[in-house]
Enzyme design. Sequence first.
Site, mmCIF file in Angstrom:
data_model
loop_
_atom_site.group_PDB
_atom_site.id
_atom_site.type_symbol
_atom_site.label_atom_id
_atom_site.label_comp_id
_atom_site.label_asym_id
_atom_site.label_seq_id
_atom_site.Cartn_x
_atom_site.Cartn_y
_atom_site.Cartn_z
ATOM 1 N N ASP A 13 0.998 -1.097 0.068
ATOM 2 C CA ASP A 13 0.103 -0.152 -0.017
ATOM 3 C C ASP A 13 0.802 1.224 -0.122
ATOM 4 O O ASP A 13 1.756 1.424 0.995
ATOM 5 C CB ASP A 13 -1.125 0.102 1.148
ATOM 6 C CG ASP A 13 -2.015 -0.949 1.027
ATOM 7 O OD1 ASP A 13 -2.367 -1.763 0.025
ATOM 8 O OD2 ASP A 13 -2.657 -1.165 2.124
ATOM 9 N N ASN A 184 -20.176 -4.170 2.153
ATOM 10 C CA ASN A 184 -20.394 -2.869 3.154
ATOM 11 C C ASN A 184 -21.558 -2.343 2.078
ATOM 12 O O ASN A 184 -22.163 -3.014 1.232
ATOM 13 C CB ASN A 184 -19.063 -2.088 2.687
ATOM 14 C CG ASN A 184 -18.774 -1.718 1.429
ATOM 15 O OD1 ASN A 184 -19.587 -1.878 0.338
ATOM 16 N ND2 ASN A 184 -17.565 -1.105 1.162
ATOM 17 N N ASP A 250 -11.413 -5.388 6.392
ATOM 18 C CA ASP A 250 -10.687 -6.365 6.207
ATOM 19 C C ASP A 250 -10.518 -6.874 7.932
ATOM 20 O O ASP A 250 -10.377 -7.979 8.294
ATOM 21 C CB ASP A 250 -9.077 -6.011 5.686
ATOM 22 C CG ASP A 250 -9.153 -5.735 4.329
ATOM 23 O OD1 ASP A 250 -10.065 -6.303 3.685
ATOM 24 O OD2 ASP A 250 -8.466 -5.196 3.888
HETATM 25 O O1 RIB Z 1 -9.349 -3.103 2.252
HETATM 26 C C1 RIB Z 1 -8.375 -2.395 2.094
HETATM 27 C C2 RIB Z 1 -7.041 -2.818 1.195
HETATM 28 O O2 RIB Z 1 -7.730 -2.599 -0.327
HETATM 29 C C3 RIB Z 1 -5.845 -1.867 1.036
HETATM 30 O O3 RIB Z 1 -4.878 -2.665 2.122
HETATM 31 C C4 RIB Z 1 -5.382 -2.077 -0.429
HETATM 32 O O4 RIB Z 1 -4.434 -2.699 -0.599
HETATM 33 C C5 RIB Z 1 -6.600 -2.590 -1.142
HETATM 34 O O5 RIB Z 1 -6.723 -3.974 -1.604
#
Ligand code: RIB
Length: 300
Positions: A13, A184, A250
Amino acid sequence: MGKIAVLGVFVADLAFRADRLPVMGETLMGNSFAMNPGGKGSNQAVAAARMGADVTMITRLGADDFAGMARDLWAEAGITPCVTEDAASYTGAAHIFINEASGDNAIIIAPGAAANLSPDDIEGARDAIENAQVFMTQLEQPLQAAMRGLEIARAAGVCTILNPAPAAELPREMLELCDYVTPNETETEMLSGVAVANEADAAKACEALKALGVKRPIITMGGQGAYLDGHGLVPAVNAGKVVETTGAGDAFNGGFAACLADGMPPETAVRYACAVAGLSVTRAGAAPSMPKRDEVLALL
Ligand code: RIB
């Protein structure tokens, strides 16, 4: 300690904090930059592992520095890698814009080698999937790979979770393979056609999702919490000032999977998952923001 097999993507990221997004053709001065491990699958694996689950991560990586970042992260989190190395491609990256005032984000992801994940790769991970209590995947890798994983898990009686992110239209055959689907609000609208702003909308959307074949939808609703079909809205857990929301979904999914794999009923697992997500948004980064089990227990 419950076993979880996660199929998904790792990316680096590249996060830029700024007061607003630039318009096309504009160069905008940002406030800061950070590079952190990300990718929805890997983030979920880290969240579950920090909650105490025994996690296997199924993916493809390139043979490069970002692949090293993935392997270091998983080693530190105690995650078992089940990786096809693809030297002809590269380990992916995501461009993340973070709004300085709200912590909200906008993301472009290039999955690199993980975009080549195939049903054959998933066959190679059959043992890990069949021996897990929970199999979880998302939509950053090809649909056919996710389908194969869900088919193997379902045939073995393993609980299946699909986090349908990024938003996409999905075939009924895929949704029918899912015990839990965790969209979501945006993803819910894409799948069901129902816009979700409150609990009543979420109840309506759940009925639409079940009509599409999903066994038990859970709609994540940001600061409101998560709506578990047949139970109702489980309120968000406030753990402090919101710094960054990247990876909050996540965190929820990883926390939920870990608690299910540990034998908790879904109502309790959603409550814990809300706490995992609540803690994650008080910290910067996606994978680095995932809390440890002790922190979640202390918060609750
Ligand atoms: O859900 C967040 C993630 O979405 C981030 O870490 C980015 O890498 C994307 O995949």
